[in-house]
Design a protein around this motif. Structure first.
Motif, mmCIF file in Angstrom:
data_model
loop_
_atom_site.group_PDB
_atom_site.id
_atom_site.type_symbol
_atom_site.label_atom_id
_atom_site.label_comp_id
_atom_site.label_asym_id
_atom_site.label_seq_id
_atom_site.Cartn_x
_atom_site.Cartn_y
_atom_site.Cartn_z
ATOM 1 N N LYS A 69 -3.521 -3.063 -10.533
ATOM 2 C CA LYS A 69 -4.387 -2.293 -9.631
ATOM 3 C C LYS A 69 -5.692 -1.913 -10.318
ATOM 4 C CE LYS A 69 -3.765 2.137 -9.151
ATOM 5 N NZ LYS A 69 -3.246 3.471 -8.774
ATOM 6 N N TRP A 70 -5.611 -1.381 -11.528
ATOM 7 C CA TRP A 70 -6.807 -0.921 -12.218
ATOM 8 C C TRP A 70 -7.648 -2.078 -12.733
ATOM 9 C CZ3 TRP A 70 -8.436 3.456 -10.866
ATOM 10 C CH2 TRP A 70 -7.543 4.481 -10.549
ATOM 11 N N GLU A 108 -2.010 -0.421 -2.715
ATOM 12 C CA GLU A 108 -3.131 -0.144 -3.607
ATOM 13 C C GLU A 108 -3.633 -1.418 -4.268
ATOM 14 O OE1 GLU A 108 -1.556 2.930 -6.172
ATOM 15 O OE2 GLU A 108 -2.650 4.452 -5.034
ATOM 16 N N VAL A 109 -2.718 -2.292 -4.676
ATOM 17 C CA VAL A 109 -3.128 -3.568 -5.266
ATOM 18 C C VAL A 109 -3.842 -4.417 -4.224
ATOM 19 C CG1 VAL A 109 -2.314 -5.751 -6.250
ATOM 20 C CG2 VAL A 109 -1.342 -3.594 -7.051
ATOM 21 N N GLY A 148 -1.319 -1.612 9.925
ATOM 22 C CA GLY A 148 -1.404 -0.180 10.195
ATOM 23 C C GLY A 148 -1.975 0.638 9.050
ATOM 24 N N ASN A 149 -2.191 -0.001 7.883
ATOM 25 C CA ASN A 149 -2.770 0.714 6.746
ATOM 26 C C ASN A 149 -4.289 0.591 6.825
ATOM 27 O OD1 ASN A 149 -3.884 1.199 4.061
ATOM 28 N ND2 ASN A 149 -1.773 1.257 3.356
ATOM 29 N N GLY A 150 -4.951 1.676 7.168
ATOM 30 C CA GLY A 150 -6.387 1.652 7.384
ATOM 31 C C GLY A 150 -7.192 1.239 6.165
ATOM 32 N N ALA A 151 -6.799 1.724 4.982
ATOM 33 C CA ALA A 151 -7.549 1.410 3.756
ATOM 34 C C ALA A 151 -7.491 -0.081 3.445
ATOM 35 C CB ALA A 151 -6.998 2.222 2.594
ATOM 36 N N VAL A 152 -6.300 -0.674 3.604
ATOM 37 C CA VAL A 152 -6.157 -2.110 3.340
ATOM 38 C C VAL A 152 -6.919 -2.920 4.383
ATOM 39 C CG1 VAL A 152 -4.542 -4.044 3.166
ATOM 40 C CG2 VAL A 152 -3.934 -1.828 2.187
#
Length: 220
Positions: A69-70, A108-109, A148-152
């Motif tokens: 992720k980072w 997150e990834v 349904g995941n807005g950020a993704v």
């Protein structure tokens, strides 16, 4: 695994030295430049291969989703608004795809990977390479996994904006289902918003009714 834990902390520190938060206002362009000049990009790629991906020789080793992720976020941040650094990340293209295939179940990834793809694909050759390596199929899978995941969804949309830098690439993306997933995401966004507004209105109506009943009872 001591090596994995150390890698995670180091890459996290590198990210924060370049940008403290998602907000571009917290960026430190000078540190991005310093990491680039120091040849850190190549070291990052080797580290990701070592600590975030399984090898054919050792499929039992520990792999770091947190580090992946980072590392993706580091690529995204350092490639932001700088053509030279975007070009320097050309070798990251196949690795980016592999990381998303390995750790894409993590929201997150998925988000950070699409942000990285978005920024490095400002360079048209990188965009072409990403499509050749299978980013369209990867994005399709990510959208279905994180429905349904807005950020993704937002990060995928931004990636597609920059990936569609030419008619040929845009056509390839569409042929691999990207038009459909974006249209579906729009429908889902509209549906969820409409549902939220409806629920809010119903709640307010119930509160108004209860308040009126209380007032009437007080008068009788």
């Amino acid at each position: 695994d001591i090596g994995v834990k150390a890698f995670e902390k180091i890459i996290y520190a590198m990210v924060l030295l370049c940008r403290r938060t998602m907000d571009k206002a917290t960026s430190c362009p000078e540190n991005c430049k310093r990491f680039h000049s120091a040849g850190s990009f190549e070291t990052i790629l080797k580290s990701v291969s070592t600590f975030c991906l399984l090898s054919e020789e050792d499929t039992s080793k520990a792999v770091s989703e947190y580090g992946a992720k980072w590392a993706l976020w580091f690529i995204a941040v350092t490639a932001s608004d700088n053509e030279d650094r975007q070009k320097s990340w050309a070798e990251a293209v196949p690795l980016l795809i592999k990381v998303l295939e390995t750790h894409g179940k993590s929201a997150e990834v998925a988000e950070m990977g699409c942000r990285a793809a978005r920024n490095i694909s400002m360079e048209e050759e990188n965009a072409s390479a990403l499509v050749s390596e299978g980013i369209a199929e990867c994005i399709n899978k990510l959208m279905k996994t994180h429905r349904g995941n807005g950020a993704v969804s937002e990060s995928i949309a931004w990636a597609l904006v920059n990936l569609s830098c030419s008619e040929n690439i845009a056509t390839i993306l569409g042929a691999h289902g990207c038009c459909v997933i974006v249209a579906d995401a729009l429908v889902e966004c509209l549906t969820s918003t409409t549902t939220a507004i409806s629920s809010s209105s119903s709640s307010e109506g119930a509160e108004d009714k209860n308040g009126m009943e209380t007032l009437m009872n007080a008068r009788t």
